[in-house]
Scaffold this motif. Structure first.
Motif, PDB file in Angstrom:
ATOM      1  N   MET A   1     -14.644   7.068 -11.026  1.00  0.00           N
ATOM      2  CA  MET A   1     -13.895   7.932 -10.122  1.00  0.00           C
ATOM      3  C   MET A   1     -12.398   7.603 -10.149  1.00  0.00           C
ATOM      4  O   MET A   1     -11.560   8.496 -10.100  1.00  0.00           O
ATOM      5  CB  MET A   1     -14.435   7.805  -8.695  1.00  0.00           C
ATOM      6  CG  MET A   1     -13.716   8.698  -7.689  1.00  0.00           C
ATOM      7  SD  MET A   1     -14.397   8.595  -6.031  1.00  0.00           S
ATOM      8  CE  MET A   1     -15.997   9.360  -6.288  1.00  0.00           C
ATOM      9  N   ALA A   2     -12.072   6.299 -10.236  1.00  0.00           N
ATOM     10  CA  ALA A   2     -10.670   5.898 -10.253  1.00  0.00           C
ATOM     11  C   ALA A   2      -9.962   6.451 -11.482  1.00  0.00           C
ATOM     12  O   ALA A   2      -8.822   6.923 -11.399  1.00  0.00           O
ATOM     13  CB  ALA A   2     -10.557   4.378 -10.214  1.00  0.00           C
ATOM     14  N   TYR A   3     -10.624   6.408 -12.634  1.00  0.00           N
ATOM     15  CA  TYR A   3      -9.996   6.913 -13.849  1.00  0.00           C
ATOM     16  C   TYR A   3      -9.789   8.423 -13.781  1.00  0.00           C
ATOM     17  O   TYR A   3      -8.776   8.951 -14.247  1.00  0.00           O
ATOM     18  CB  TYR A   3     -10.831   6.534 -15.067  1.00  0.00           C
ATOM     19  CG  TYR A   3     -10.693   5.075 -15.429  1.00  0.00           C
ATOM     20  CD1 TYR A   3      -9.564   4.611 -16.103  1.00  0.00           C
ATOM     21  CD2 TYR A   3     -11.673   4.157 -15.073  1.00  0.00           C
ATOM     22  CE1 TYR A   3      -9.419   3.274 -16.424  1.00  0.00           C
ATOM     23  CE2 TYR A   3     -11.538   2.812 -15.394  1.00  0.00           C
ATOM     24  CZ  TYR A   3     -10.413   2.373 -16.065  1.00  0.00           C
ATOM     25  OH  TYR A   3     -10.264   1.050 -16.371  1.00  0.00           O
ATOM     26  N   VAL A  64      -3.738   3.005 -16.689  1.00  0.00           N
ATOM     27  CA  VAL A  64      -3.024   1.848 -16.132  1.00  0.00           C
ATOM     28  C   VAL A  64      -2.998   2.000 -14.622  1.00  0.00           C
ATOM     29  O   VAL A  64      -2.300   2.864 -14.082  1.00  0.00           O
ATOM     30  CB  VAL A  64      -1.590   1.764 -16.695  1.00  0.00           C
ATOM     31  CG1 VAL A  64      -0.864   0.571 -16.071  1.00  0.00           C
ATOM     32  CG2 VAL A  64      -1.617   1.632 -18.204  1.00  0.00           C
ATOM     33  N   HIS A  65      -3.752   1.155 -13.934  1.00  0.00           N
ATOM     34  CA  HIS A  65      -3.853   1.239 -12.480  1.00  0.00           C
ATOM     35  C   HIS A  65      -3.302  -0.013 -11.810  1.00  0.00           C
ATOM     36  O   HIS A  65      -3.814  -0.466 -10.783  1.00  0.00           O
ATOM     37  CB  HIS A  65      -5.318   1.456 -12.063  1.00  0.00           C
ATOM     38  CG  HIS A  65      -5.897   2.735 -12.575  1.00  0.00           C
ATOM     39  ND1 HIS A  65      -7.254   2.952 -12.688  1.00  0.00           N
ATOM     40  CD2 HIS A  65      -5.293   3.864 -13.020  1.00  0.00           C
ATOM     41  CE1 HIS A  65      -7.467   4.154 -13.183  1.00  0.00           C
ATOM     42  NE2 HIS A  65      -6.295   4.734 -13.389  1.00  0.00           N
ATOM     43  N   HIS A  66      -2.283  -0.573 -12.393  1.00  0.00           N
ATOM     44  CA  HIS A  66      -1.622  -1.735 -11.810  1.00  0.00           C
ATOM     45  C   HIS A  66      -0.996  -1.344 -10.475  1.00  0.00           C
ATOM     46  O   HIS A  66      -0.574  -0.192 -10.275  1.00  0.00           O
ATOM     47  CB  HIS A  66      -0.547  -2.246 -12.762  1.00  0.00           C
ATOM     48  CG  HIS A  66       0.098  -3.512 -12.327  1.00  0.00           C
ATOM     49  ND1 HIS A  66       1.281  -3.537 -11.623  1.00  0.00           N
ATOM     50  CD2 HIS A  66      -0.280  -4.803 -12.469  1.00  0.00           C
ATOM     51  CE1 HIS A  66       1.621  -4.784 -11.370  1.00  0.00           C
ATOM     52  NE2 HIS A  66       0.680  -5.578 -11.874  1.00  0.00           N
ATOM     53  N   VAL A 130      -7.723   8.372  -3.334  1.00  0.00           N
ATOM     54  CA  VAL A 130      -8.933   7.822  -3.960  1.00  0.00           C
ATOM     55  C   VAL A 130      -8.567   6.672  -4.888  1.00  0.00           C
ATOM     56  O   VAL A 130      -9.206   5.610  -4.881  1.00  0.00           O
ATOM     57  CB  VAL A 130      -9.684   8.925  -4.732  1.00  0.00           C
ATOM     58  CG1 VAL A 130     -10.795   8.317  -5.590  1.00  0.00           C
ATOM     59  CG2 VAL A 130     -10.272   9.951  -3.780  1.00  0.00           C
ATOM     60  N   LEU A 131      -7.537   6.877  -5.677  1.00  0.00           N
ATOM     61  CA  LEU A 131      -7.111   5.850  -6.624  1.00  0.00           C
ATOM     62  C   LEU A 131      -6.661   4.585  -5.903  1.00  0.00           C
ATOM     63  O   LEU A 131      -7.024   3.462  -6.290  1.00  0.00           O
ATOM     64  CB  LEU A 131      -5.977   6.411  -7.487  1.00  0.00           C
ATOM     65  CG  LEU A 131      -5.496   5.567  -8.659  1.00  0.00           C
ATOM     66  CD1 LEU A 131      -6.630   5.289  -9.627  1.00  0.00           C
ATOM     67  CD2 LEU A 131      -4.357   6.283  -9.384  1.00  0.00           C
ATOM     68  N   LEU A 132      -5.879   4.744  -4.842  1.00  0.00           N
ATOM     69  CA  LEU A 132      -5.425   3.578  -4.083  1.00  0.00           C
ATOM     70  C   LEU A 132      -6.584   2.863  -3.410  1.00  0.00           C
ATOM     71  O   LEU A 132      -6.648   1.624  -3.384  1.00  0.00           O
ATOM     72  CB  LEU A 132      -4.395   4.020  -3.033  1.00  0.00           C
ATOM     73  CG  LEU A 132      -3.021   4.448  -3.563  1.00  0.00           C
ATOM     74  CD1 LEU A 132      -2.200   5.088  -2.457  1.00  0.00           C
ATOM     75  CD2 LEU A 132      -2.278   3.258  -4.145  1.00  0.00           C
ATOM     76  N   TRP A 133      -7.525   3.624  -2.875  1.00  0.00           N
ATOM     77  CA  TRP A 133      -8.668   3.032  -2.178  1.00  0.00           C
ATOM     78  C   TRP A 133      -9.556   2.239  -3.133  1.00  0.00           C
ATOM     79  O   TRP A 133      -9.998   1.143  -2.823  1.00  0.00           O
ATOM     80  CB  TRP A 133      -9.471   4.139  -1.500  1.00  0.00           C
ATOM     81  CG  TRP A 133     -10.708   3.641  -0.815  1.00  0.00           C
ATOM     82  CD1 TRP A 133     -11.988   3.624  -1.292  1.00  0.00           C
ATOM     83  CD2 TRP A 133     -10.773   3.059   0.489  1.00  0.00           C
ATOM     84  NE1 TRP A 133     -12.843   3.084  -0.386  1.00  0.00           N
ATOM     85  CE2 TRP A 133     -12.127   2.725   0.726  1.00  0.00           C
ATOM     86  CE3 TRP A 133      -9.826   2.804   1.479  1.00  0.00           C
ATOM     87  CZ2 TRP A 133     -12.546   2.141   1.911  1.00  0.00           C
ATOM     88  CZ3 TRP A 133     -10.243   2.212   2.652  1.00  0.00           C
ATOM     89  CH2 TRP A 133     -11.589   1.893   2.865  1.00  0.00           C
TER      90      TRP A 133
END
Length: 285
Positions: A1-3, A64-66, A130-133
Protein backbone atom coordinates in the motif's frame (compact mmCIF):
# COMPACT_ATOMS: atom_id res chain seq x y z
CA UNK A 1 0.00 0.00 0.00
CA UNK A 2 2.85 2.40 0.82
CA UNK A 3 4.44 1.93 -2.60
CA UNK A 4 1.10 2.50 -4.34
CA UNK A 5 0.49 5.68 -2.34
CA UNK A 6 4.02 6.91 -3.02
CA UNK A 7 3.67 6.14 -6.72
CA UNK A 8 0.40 8.11 -6.87
CA UNK A 9 1.78 11.19 -5.10
CA UNK A 10 4.99 11.07 -7.12
CA UNK A 11 3.06 10.68 -10.35
CA UNK A 12 0.92 13.74 -9.57
CA UNK A 13 4.06 15.79 -8.79
CA UNK A 14 5.69 14.71 -12.06
CA UNK A 15 2.55 15.53 -14.04
CA UNK A 16 2.43 18.96 -12.39
CA UNK A 17 6.10 19.54 -13.26
CA UNK A 18 5.51 18.43 -16.86
CA UNK A 19 2.64 20.91 -17.21
CA UNK A 20 4.88 23.74 -16.02
CA UNK A 21 7.76 22.67 -18.29
CA UNK A 22 5.32 22.69 -21.22
CA UNK A 23 4.49 26.36 -20.55
CA UNK A 24 7.34 27.81 -18.45
CA UNK A 25 6.39 31.39 -19.26
CA UNK A 26 2.89 30.89 -17.87
CA UNK A 27 4.40 29.34 -14.73
CA UNK A 28 6.68 32.35 -14.21
CA UNK A 29 3.71 34.67 -14.68
CA UNK A 30 1.77 32.63 -12.11
CA UNK A 31 4.60 33.03 -9.61
CA UNK A 32 4.45 36.79 -10.08
CA UNK A 33 0.67 36.75 -9.71
CA UNK A 34 0.92 34.85 -6.43
CA UNK A 35 3.61 37.21 -5.14
CA UNK A 36 6.16 34.42 -4.64
CA UNK A 37 9.04 36.43 -6.09
CA UNK A 38 9.47 38.67 -3.03
CA UNK A 39 12.96 37.31 -2.27
CA UNK A 40 14.23 35.96 -5.59
CA UNK A 41 13.40 36.68 -9.25
CA UNK A 42 10.37 34.80 -10.53
CA UNK A 43 12.48 32.77 -12.97
CA UNK A 44 14.74 31.53 -10.17
CA UNK A 45 11.72 30.59 -8.04
CA UNK A 46 10.19 28.76 -11.02
CA UNK A 47 13.34 26.74 -11.70
CA UNK A 48 13.73 25.84 -8.02
CA UNK A 49 10.08 24.75 -7.83
CA UNK A 50 10.43 22.60 -10.95
CA UNK A 51 13.57 20.96 -9.61
CA UNK A 52 11.89 20.24 -6.28
CA UNK A 53 8.72 18.81 -7.86
CA UNK A 54 10.70 16.67 -10.26
CA UNK A 55 13.16 15.39 -7.67
CA UNK A 56 10.45 14.47 -5.16
CA UNK A 57 8.27 12.95 -7.88
CA UNK A 58 11.04 10.71 -9.19
CA UNK A 59 12.06 9.70 -5.67
CA UNK A 60 8.51 8.71 -4.68
CA UNK A 61 7.84 6.85 -7.93
CA UNK A 62 11.14 5.01 -7.43
CA UNK A 63 10.02 3.92 -3.96
CA UNK A 64 12.21 6.23 -1.86
CA UNK A 65 10.24 6.67 1.35
CA UNK A 66 12.90 8.25 3.52
CA UNK A 67 11.55 10.56 6.20
CA UNK A 68 13.16 13.61 4.63
CA UNK A 69 11.46 12.91 1.32
CA UNK A 70 8.10 12.38 3.02
CA UNK A 71 8.30 15.56 5.12
CA UNK A 72 9.37 17.68 2.15
CA UNK A 73 6.60 16.19 0.00
CA UNK A 74 4.04 16.87 2.72
CA UNK A 75 5.12 20.50 3.05
CA UNK A 76 5.01 20.93 -0.73
CA UNK A 77 1.50 19.47 -0.89
CA UNK A 78 0.33 21.80 1.90
CA UNK A 79 1.80 24.74 0.01
CA UNK A 80 -0.03 23.66 -3.17
CA UNK A 81 -3.29 23.50 -1.25
CA UNK A 82 -2.68 26.91 0.32
CA UNK A 83 -2.16 28.48 -3.12
CA UNK A 84 -5.14 26.80 -4.79
CA UNK A 85 -7.32 27.50 -1.74
CA UNK A 86 -6.35 31.17 -1.67
CA UNK A 87 -6.93 31.43 -5.40
CA UNK A 88 -10.35 29.78 -5.01
CA UNK A 89 -11.30 32.34 -2.33
CA UNK A 90 -9.99 35.35 -4.29
CA UNK A 91 -11.90 34.35 -7.42
CA UNK A 92 -15.09 33.67 -5.42
CA UNK A 93 -14.82 37.18 -3.93
CA UNK A 94 -14.30 38.77 -7.34
CA UNK A 95 -10.77 39.87 -6.42
CA UNK A 96 -9.01 37.86 -9.13
CA UNK A 97 -9.76 37.06 -12.74
CA UNK A 98 -10.30 33.27 -13.11
CA UNK A 99 -8.57 33.45 -16.50
CA UNK A 100 -5.36 34.71 -14.87
CA UNK A 101 -4.96 31.80 -12.47
CA UNK A 102 -4.63 28.05 -12.57
CA UNK A 103 -3.90 25.04 -10.41
CA UNK A 104 -0.70 23.03 -10.19
CA UNK A 105 -1.28 21.49 -13.65
CA UNK A 106 -1.22 24.83 -15.48
CA UNK A 107 -3.25 24.90 -18.67
CA UNK A 108 -2.45 21.27 -19.48
CA UNK A 109 -5.64 20.33 -17.65
CA UNK A 110 -8.35 22.98 -17.76
CA UNK A 111 -9.97 23.38 -14.32
CA UNK A 112 -11.95 26.01 -12.49
CA UNK A 113 -10.41 27.41 -9.27
CA UNK A 114 -12.86 25.31 -7.23
CA UNK A 115 -12.01 22.15 -9.17
CA UNK A 116 -8.28 22.86 -8.80
CA UNK A 117 -8.54 23.08 -5.02
CA UNK A 118 -10.81 20.08 -4.41
CA UNK A 119 -9.10 17.84 -6.94
CA UNK A 120 -5.64 18.63 -5.55
CA UNK A 121 -6.96 17.94 -2.07
CA UNK A 122 -8.38 14.55 -3.03
CA UNK A 123 -5.49 13.53 -5.29
CA UNK A 124 -2.65 14.37 -2.93
CA UNK A 125 -3.73 14.35 0.69
CA UNK A 126 -5.23 10.82 1.14
CA UNK A 127 -2.29 8.90 -0.42
CA UNK A 128 0.21 11.14 1.35
CA UNK A 129 -1.44 10.44 4.72
CA UNK A 130 -1.37 6.70 3.98
CA UNK A 131 2.29 6.92 3.07
CA UNK A 132 3.17 8.85 6.23
CA UNK A 133 1.16 6.49 8.42
CA UNK A 134 2.70 3.32 7.00
CA UNK A 135 6.28 4.49 6.62
CA UNK A 136 6.83 6.97 9.46
CA UNK A 137 8.02 4.35 11.97
CA UNK A 138 9.83 2.11 9.48
CA UNK A 139 12.83 4.43 9.01
CA UNK A 140 13.58 3.02 5.55
CA UNK A 141 17.01 3.82 4.22
CA UNK A 142 17.27 5.98 1.15
CA UNK A 143 19.00 4.04 -1.66
CA UNK A 144 21.83 6.19 -2.98
CA UNK A 145 21.31 5.18 -6.58
CA UNK A 146 17.64 6.18 -6.50
CA UNK A 147 18.37 9.44 -4.73
CA UNK A 148 21.08 10.11 -7.30
CA UNK A 149 18.57 9.50 -10.09
CA UNK A 150 16.08 11.90 -8.49
CA UNK A 151 18.76 14.57 -8.03
CA UNK A 152 19.97 14.16 -11.61
CA UNK A 153 16.40 14.52 -12.92
CA UNK A 154 15.85 17.65 -10.83
CA UNK A 155 19.04 19.31 -12.13
CA UNK A 156 18.32 18.29 -15.73
CA UNK A 157 14.81 19.77 -15.62
CA UNK A 158 16.03 23.05 -14.11
CA UNK A 159 18.87 23.45 -16.62
CA UNK A 160 16.74 22.38 -19.58
CA UNK A 161 13.96 24.80 -18.65
CA UNK A 162 16.43 27.65 -18.18
CA UNK A 163 17.55 27.26 -21.80
CA UNK A 164 14.00 26.74 -23.07
CA UNK A 165 13.19 29.16 -25.94
CA UNK A 166 9.66 29.52 -24.56
CA UNK A 167 10.99 30.76 -21.22
CA UNK A 168 13.48 33.15 -22.83
CA UNK A 169 10.77 34.57 -25.09
CA UNK A 170 8.33 35.09 -22.21
CA UNK A 171 10.97 36.89 -20.16
CA UNK A 172 11.81 39.16 -23.10
CA UNK A 173 8.12 39.95 -23.53
CA UNK A 174 7.77 40.68 -19.80
CA UNK A 175 10.76 43.05 -19.94
CA UNK A 176 9.22 44.92 -22.87
CA UNK A 177 5.91 45.20 -21.03
CA UNK A 178 7.63 46.46 -17.89
CA UNK A 179 9.39 49.15 -19.91
CA UNK A 180 6.06 50.55 -21.05
CA UNK A 181 4.01 52.95 -18.93
CA UNK A 182 2.67 51.01 -15.99
CA UNK A 183 -1.05 51.74 -15.78
CA UNK A 184 -1.80 49.09 -13.16
CA UNK A 185 -3.35 50.16 -9.85
CA UNK A 186 -1.69 48.82 -6.69
CA UNK A 187 -2.32 49.38 -2.97
CA UNK A 188 -1.53 52.95 -2.03
CA UNK A 189 1.05 53.78 0.60
CA UNK A 190 -0.19 57.38 0.65
CA UNK A 191 -3.88 57.19 1.56
CA UNK A 192 -6.06 55.43 4.12
CA UNK A 193 -9.78 54.87 3.58
CA UNK A 194 -12.25 56.16 6.17
CA UNK A 195 -16.00 55.61 5.79
CA UNK A 196 -18.53 57.46 7.98
CA UNK A 197 -15.83 58.60 10.36
CA UNK A 198 -14.25 55.16 10.86
CA UNK A 199 -11.20 53.53 9.32
CA UNK A 200 -12.28 50.84 6.82
CA UNK A 201 -9.83 47.92 7.24
CA UNK A 202 -11.49 45.88 4.49
CA UNK A 203 -11.43 48.69 1.94
CA UNK A 204 -8.62 49.52 -0.46
CA UNK A 205 -7.17 52.65 -1.99
CA UNK A 206 -5.19 51.87 -5.16
CA UNK A 207 -2.95 54.21 -7.12
CA UNK A 208 -1.15 54.00 -10.46
CA UNK A 209 1.94 55.61 -11.96
CA UNK A 210 0.42 55.74 -15.42
CA UNK A 211 -3.20 56.62 -14.59
CA UNK A 212 -4.15 60.02 -13.18
CA UNK A 213 -6.48 58.77 -10.49
CA UNK A 214 -7.16 56.65 -7.44
CA UNK A 215 -9.32 53.53 -7.27
CA UNK A 216 -11.36 53.06 -4.10
CA UNK A 217 -12.87 49.66 -3.25
CA UNK A 218 -15.06 48.93 -0.23
CA UNK A 219 -17.83 46.59 0.88
CA UNK A 220 -19.77 49.68 1.99
CA UNK A 221 -20.97 50.22 -1.59
CA UNK A 222 -21.23 48.27 -4.83
CA UNK A 223 -18.61 48.68 -7.53
CA UNK A 224 -15.28 50.53 -7.66
CA UNK A 225 -14.92 54.31 -7.43
CA UNK A 226 -12.45 56.33 -9.48
CA UNK A 227 -11.17 59.55 -7.90
CA UNK A 228 -9.67 61.95 -10.48
CA UNK A 229 -7.65 64.70 -8.77
CA UNK A 230 -7.07 66.71 -11.97
CA UNK A 231 -10.84 67.27 -12.40
CA UNK A 232 -11.72 67.31 -8.70
CA UNK A 233 -14.33 64.62 -9.32
CA UNK A 234 -15.37 61.12 -8.40
CA UNK A 235 -16.92 58.55 -10.75
CA UNK A 236 -18.60 55.27 -9.88
CA UNK A 237 -17.54 52.48 -12.28
CA UNK A 238 -19.15 49.23 -13.27
CA UNK A 239 -17.62 46.20 -11.57
CA UNK A 240 -16.43 44.78 -14.90
CA UNK A 241 -14.54 48.00 -15.65
CA UNK A 242 -11.84 47.00 -13.14
CA UNK A 243 -9.94 43.86 -14.04
CA UNK A 244 -7.35 42.15 -11.80
CA UNK A 245 -4.10 41.14 -13.52
CA UNK A 246 -0.74 39.85 -12.37
CA UNK A 247 0.55 43.44 -12.23
CA UNK A 248 -2.40 44.85 -10.30
CA UNK A 249 -5.86 46.17 -11.17
CA UNK A 250 -6.39 47.79 -14.57
CA UNK A 251 -9.24 49.76 -16.05
CA UNK A 252 -10.75 47.86 -18.97
CA UNK A 253 -12.31 49.44 -20.85
CA UNK A 254 -11.22 52.98 -20.08
CA UNK A 255 -13.86 54.88 -18.07
CA UNK A 256 -16.15 57.23 -19.97
CA UNK A 257 -14.95 60.80 -19.42
CA UNK A 258 -18.52 62.02 -20.02
CA UNK A 259 -20.01 59.84 -17.28
CA UNK A 260 -21.80 61.45 -14.36
CA UNK A 261 -19.34 62.70 -11.78
CA UNK A 262 -19.48 63.77 -8.15
CA UNK A 263 -17.27 66.62 -6.93
CA UNK A 264 -14.98 66.02 -3.99
CA UNK A 265 -13.70 68.47 -1.40
CA UNK A 266 -10.39 68.83 0.41
CA UNK A 267 -11.26 68.86 4.12
CA UNK A 268 -8.43 69.09 6.65
CA UNK A 269 -5.97 67.77 4.07
CA UNK A 270 -8.15 64.77 3.13
CA UNK A 271 -10.14 64.07 -0.03
CA UNK A 272 -13.80 63.87 1.00
CA UNK A 273 -16.97 63.04 -0.92
CA UNK A 274 -20.44 61.56 -0.42
CA UNK A 275 -21.49 58.40 -2.22
CA UNK A 276 -24.24 55.83 -1.60
CA UNK A 277 -25.26 57.60 1.60
CA UNK A 278 -21.72 57.33 3.01
CA UNK A 279 -19.14 59.99 3.79
CA UNK A 280 -15.84 58.85 2.37
CA UNK A 281 -12.46 60.33 3.29
CA UNK A 282 -9.07 59.51 1.79
CA UNK A 283 -6.68 60.53 4.52
CA UNK A 284 -2.99 61.04 3.72
CA UNK A 285 -0.78 58.92 5.98
Amino acid sequence: MAYLAGFLVGGVLLLAAAAKIYEPGAFVAQIRLEGLDFLLPAVVVALAALALETGLGVALVAGVHHRGVLVTSGLLVLFFLFLTGRNYWLVSQGLRDPEASCGCFGSLIERTPAEAFWQDLLLLVPPLLVLLWVRWKDHPKAPRNRLGLASLAAVAVAVGTWFSPALQFSEAAAAIAAAEIDRAFRPSSTFQLWVDGQFDPSGQVLESEGEAGLLVLSAAWAGPILVVPRTGSVRRLESQAVRPTERGFVLAPAPDEAADTIPFLIVQGAIQFEIGGHTVRLVAQ
